[in-house]
Design a protein around this motif. Structure first.
Motif, PDB file in Angstrom:
ATOM      1  N   SER A  13       0.854  -1.189   0.000  1.00  0.00           N
ATOM      2  CA  SER A  13       0.000   0.000   0.000  1.00  0.00           C
ATOM      3  C   SER A  13       0.883   1.229   0.000  1.00  0.00           C
ATOM      4  CB  SER A  13      -0.883   0.030   1.250  1.00  0.00           C
ATOM      5  OG  SER A  13      -1.751  -1.074   1.250  1.00  0.00           O
ATOM      6  N   PHE A  14       0.400   2.297  -0.623  1.00  0.00           N
ATOM      7  CA  PHE A  14       1.028   3.607  -0.493  1.00  0.00           C
ATOM      8  C   PHE A  14       0.045   4.452   0.301  1.00  0.00           C
ATOM      9  CE2 PHE A  14       2.859   2.037  -4.540  1.00  0.00           C
ATOM     10  CZ  PHE A  14       4.199   2.053  -4.169  1.00  0.00           C
ATOM     11  N   GLY A  15       0.376   4.736   1.539  1.00  0.00           N
ATOM     12  CA  GLY A  15      -0.574   5.434   2.406  1.00  0.00           C
ATOM     13  C   GLY A  15      -1.832   4.595   2.542  1.00  0.00           C
ATOM     14  N   GLN A  18      -4.238   0.755  -1.314  1.00  0.00           N
ATOM     15  CA  GLN A  18      -3.660  -0.574  -1.496  1.00  0.00           C
ATOM     16  C   GLN A  18      -3.486  -0.831  -2.991  1.00  0.00           C
ATOM     17  OE1 GLN A  18      -5.942  -4.186  -0.550  1.00  0.00           O
ATOM     18  NE2 GLN A  18      -4.164  -4.839   0.622  1.00  0.00           N
ATOM     19  N   VAL A  19      -2.242  -1.037  -3.402  1.00  0.00           N
ATOM     20  CA  VAL A  19      -1.951  -1.247  -4.821  1.00  0.00           C
ATOM     21  C   VAL A  19      -1.841  -2.739  -5.119  1.00  0.00           C
ATOM     22  CG1 VAL A  19      -0.269  -0.835  -6.651  1.00  0.00           C
ATOM     23  CG2 VAL A  19      -0.863   0.991  -5.062  1.00  0.00           C
ATOM     24  N   LEU A  20      -1.172  -3.472  -4.255  1.00  0.00           N
ATOM     25  CA  LEU A  20      -1.071  -4.921  -4.429  1.00  0.00           C
ATOM     26  C   LEU A  20      -1.747  -5.578  -3.227  1.00  0.00           C
ATOM     27  CD1 LEU A  20       2.636  -5.135  -5.668  1.00  0.00           C
ATOM     28  CD2 LEU A  20       0.543  -5.065  -7.053  1.00  0.00           C
ATOM     29  N   GLY A  37      -1.804  -5.659 -17.522  1.00  0.00           N
ATOM     30  CA  GLY A  37      -2.701  -4.850 -16.694  1.00  0.00           C
ATOM     31  C   GLY A  37      -2.779  -3.440 -17.225  1.00  0.00           C
ATOM     32  N   SER A  38      -3.881  -2.749 -16.935  1.00  0.00           N
ATOM     33  CA  SER A  38      -4.013  -1.384 -17.436  1.00  0.00           C
ATOM     34  C   SER A  38      -3.112  -0.441 -16.664  1.00  0.00           C
ATOM     35  CB  SER A  38      -5.463  -0.898 -17.372  1.00  0.00           C
ATOM     36  OG  SER A  38      -6.254  -1.779 -16.678  1.00  0.00           O
ATOM     37  N   ASN A  39      -3.095   0.783 -17.108  1.00  0.00           N
ATOM     38  CA  ASN A  39      -2.294   1.815 -16.466  1.00  0.00           C
ATOM     39  C   ASN A  39      -2.718   1.941 -14.996  1.00  0.00           C
ATOM     40  OD1 ASN A  39      -0.382   3.752 -16.458  1.00  0.00           O
ATOM     41  ND2 ASN A  39      -1.672   5.357 -17.345  1.00  0.00           N
ATOM     42  N   GLY A  40      -1.757   1.881 -14.079  1.00  0.00           N
ATOM     43  CA  GLY A  40      -2.079   2.026 -12.662  1.00  0.00           C
ATOM     44  C   GLY A  40      -2.440   0.728 -11.960  1.00  0.00           C
ATOM     45  N   ALA A  41      -2.345  -0.389 -12.662  1.00  0.00           N
ATOM     46  CA  ALA A  41      -2.736  -1.677 -12.072  1.00  0.00           C
ATOM     47  C   ALA A  41      -1.759  -2.151 -11.000  1.00  0.00           C
ATOM     48  CB  ALA A  41      -2.868  -2.735 -13.165  1.00  0.00           C
ATOM     49  N   GLY A  42      -0.525  -1.628 -11.021  1.00  0.00           N
ATOM     50  CA  GLY A  42       0.461  -2.043 -10.027  1.00  0.00           C
ATOM     51  C   GLY A  42       1.602  -2.866 -10.607  1.00  0.00           C
ATOM     52  N   LYS A  43       1.729  -2.871 -11.925  1.00  0.00           N
ATOM     53  CA  LYS A  43       2.772  -3.666 -12.581  1.00  0.00           C
ATOM     54  C   LYS A  43       4.167  -3.210 -12.169  1.00  0.00           C
ATOM     55  CE  LYS A  43       1.303  -2.514 -16.725  1.00  0.00           C
ATOM     56  NZ  LYS A  43       0.219  -1.589 -16.314  1.00  0.00           N
ATOM     57  N   THR A  44       4.399  -1.899 -12.297  1.00  0.00           N
ATOM     58  CA  THR A  44       5.721  -1.369 -11.945  1.00  0.00           C
ATOM     59  C   THR A  44       6.013  -1.595 -10.464  1.00  0.00           C
ATOM     60  OG1 THR A  44       5.628   0.279 -13.702  1.00  0.00           O
ATOM     61  CG2 THR A  44       7.145   0.728 -11.889  1.00  0.00           C
ATOM     62  N   ASP A 160       9.900  -3.783 -17.905  1.00  0.00           N
ATOM     63  CA  ASP A 160       8.691  -3.062 -17.504  1.00  0.00           C
ATOM     64  C   ASP A 160       8.194  -2.223 -18.673  1.00  0.00           C
ATOM     65  OD1 ASP A 160       6.634  -2.143 -15.957  1.00  0.00           O
ATOM     66  OD2 ASP A 160       7.848  -0.694 -14.840  1.00  0.00           O
ATOM     67  N   GLU A 161       7.103  -2.651 -19.257  1.00  0.00           N
ATOM     68  CA  GLU A 161       6.519  -1.993 -20.441  1.00  0.00           C
ATOM     69  C   GLU A 161       7.584  -1.627 -21.471  1.00  0.00           C
ATOM     70  OE1 GLU A 161       3.274   0.614 -20.180  1.00  0.00           O
ATOM     71  OE2 GLU A 161       2.664  -0.033 -18.186  1.00  0.00           O
ATOM     72  N   PRO A 162       8.287  -2.638 -21.981  1.00  0.00           N
ATOM     73  CA  PRO A 162       9.416  -2.343 -22.866  1.00  0.00           C
ATOM     74  C   PRO A 162       9.037  -1.613 -24.142  1.00  0.00           C
ATOM     75  CG  PRO A 162       8.882  -4.688 -22.912  1.00  0.00           C
ATOM     76  CD  PRO A 162       8.097  -4.081 -21.787  1.00  0.00           C
TER      77      PRO A 162
END
Ligand SMILES: Nc1ncnc2c1ncn2[C@@H]1O[C@H](COP(=O)(O)OP(=O)(O)O)[C@@H](O)[C@H]1O
Ligand SMILES: [Mg+2]
Length: 311
Positions: A13-15, A18-20, A37-44, A160-162
């Motif tokens: 989680s960031f603050g 919860q991302v993952l 996963g879409s943008n913001g899904a937590g891949k990075t 990561d998103e090459p």
């Protein structure tokens, strides 16, 4: 154990956000595995954790036999990470960048030169090796970035998103490079927003959504859940008048067009391939219809367990 990557219950989680939310992922040695996963899904976020650069709140992972929490240094020695932002020095040439990285990694003199030349050839940079990087296209930079991360050969490569932001031709060139990594026996975990990319490259695909892996399977299995390519006939405002399945071959396309003619339909004809949105839609409508009988009103819960796509 023969898995190159084994991830269990990773949370982050960031603050308050919860991302993952408990990611499980297994990647077989020598395979290309796409995390879709879409943008913001937590891949990075996940890749950054697996590369030891960010600490998870909970969960465990083993990478090329090394435990992420117990031995992050061993993990670091066994992985390469290429991110979206190129870590290249603009005023140097490709060859200078590679020789500098080789020196940083402990190669000297002839060994550094030799490795640089090898990578330049392999990544299709020979023609531009003596030009300053600031003159390079996006695709060339991305290939150089990847080459830099591979100066020392490693068993596991994170990409990561090459290909995000690359034109179609550069994207295809990078796909070839990724295939060649696999041929050399590396395990590749790549993140992408493109179903097409996962389809082209991956042996297995995991779909990340709402902080979890919600579906997993081979590209063929995934596509089966959303159906095949279709040829659609649309009217002037875009309403689909007719939809004819096709198999991606020219003969199949001809058959589909003949069928459309036989129906006497006219309008705009388009070929539509299933997109990531279609996969999500198929997954949610599938889990929803499952859940309304057993667990009404708990749609978030319906995505909680990873679902194996029926083959
Ligand atoms: N360091 C951070 N601090 C706060 N929020 C972050 C941080 N890193 C990522 N996030 C948030 O986490 C979510 C997932 O981000 P990210 O892992 O970059 O997704 P993806 O790579 O799938 O696009 C996003 O909502 C993003 O804003
Ligand atoms: Mg990202």
């Amino acid at each position: 154990m023969d898995d190159a990557i084994d991830v269990r219950g990773i949370r982050k989680s960031f603050g308050q956000v919860q991302v993952l939310a408990g990611v499980d992922l297994t990647v077989s040695r020598g395979s290309v595995h796409a995390l879709l996963g879409s943008n913001g899904a937590g891949k990075t976020t996940l890749v950054t954790i697996l590369a030891t650069l960010l600490r998870p709140d909970a969960g465990t992972a083993t990478i090329a036999g090394a435990d992420l929490a117990d031995d992050p240094l061993a993990v670091r020695r066994r992985i390469a990470l290429t991110g979206q932002s190129a870590a290249v020095d603009e005023v140097l040439t490709a060859e200078e960048n590679l020789r500098m990285m080789a020196c940083l990694r402990g190669l000297r003199g002839r060994a550094a030169r030799q490795r640089s030349r090898e990578l330049i050839e392999r990544f299709g940079l020979a023609d531009a090796a003596d030009r300053r990087v600031k003159t390079y296209s996006g695709g060339m930079r991305r290939r150089l970035d990847l080459a830099l991360s591979l100066v020392v050969a490693v068993p596991v490569v994170f990409l990561d998103e090459p290909t995000t932001g690359l034109d179609p031709r550069s994207r295809r060139e990078l796909w070839d490079v990724i295939r060649s990594l696999r041929q050399d026996g590396a395990t590749v975990l790549l993140t992408t927003q493109y179903l097409e990319e996962a389809d082209e490259l991956a042996d297995m695909v995991s779909i990340l959504r709402d902080g979890r892996v919600v579906a997993e399977g081979s590209p063929a299995e995934l596509k089966r859940t959303v159906g095949e390519d279709v040829v659609e006939v649309r009217d002037a405002v875009g309403t689909v008048l007719h939809s004819e399945p096709t198999d991606g071959t020219s003969a199949g396309l001809r058959r589909a067009l003949d069928a459309i003619d036989a129906h006497g339909l006219s309008g705009e004809v388009v070929v539509r391939r299933p997109s990531l949105d279609d996969v999500f839609f198929a997954l949610t409508s599938h889990t929803q219809s499952h859940d309304t009988t057993e667990n009404p009103g708990d749609q978030a819960g319906s995505l909680a367990s990873a679902e194996r796509i029926p083959s």
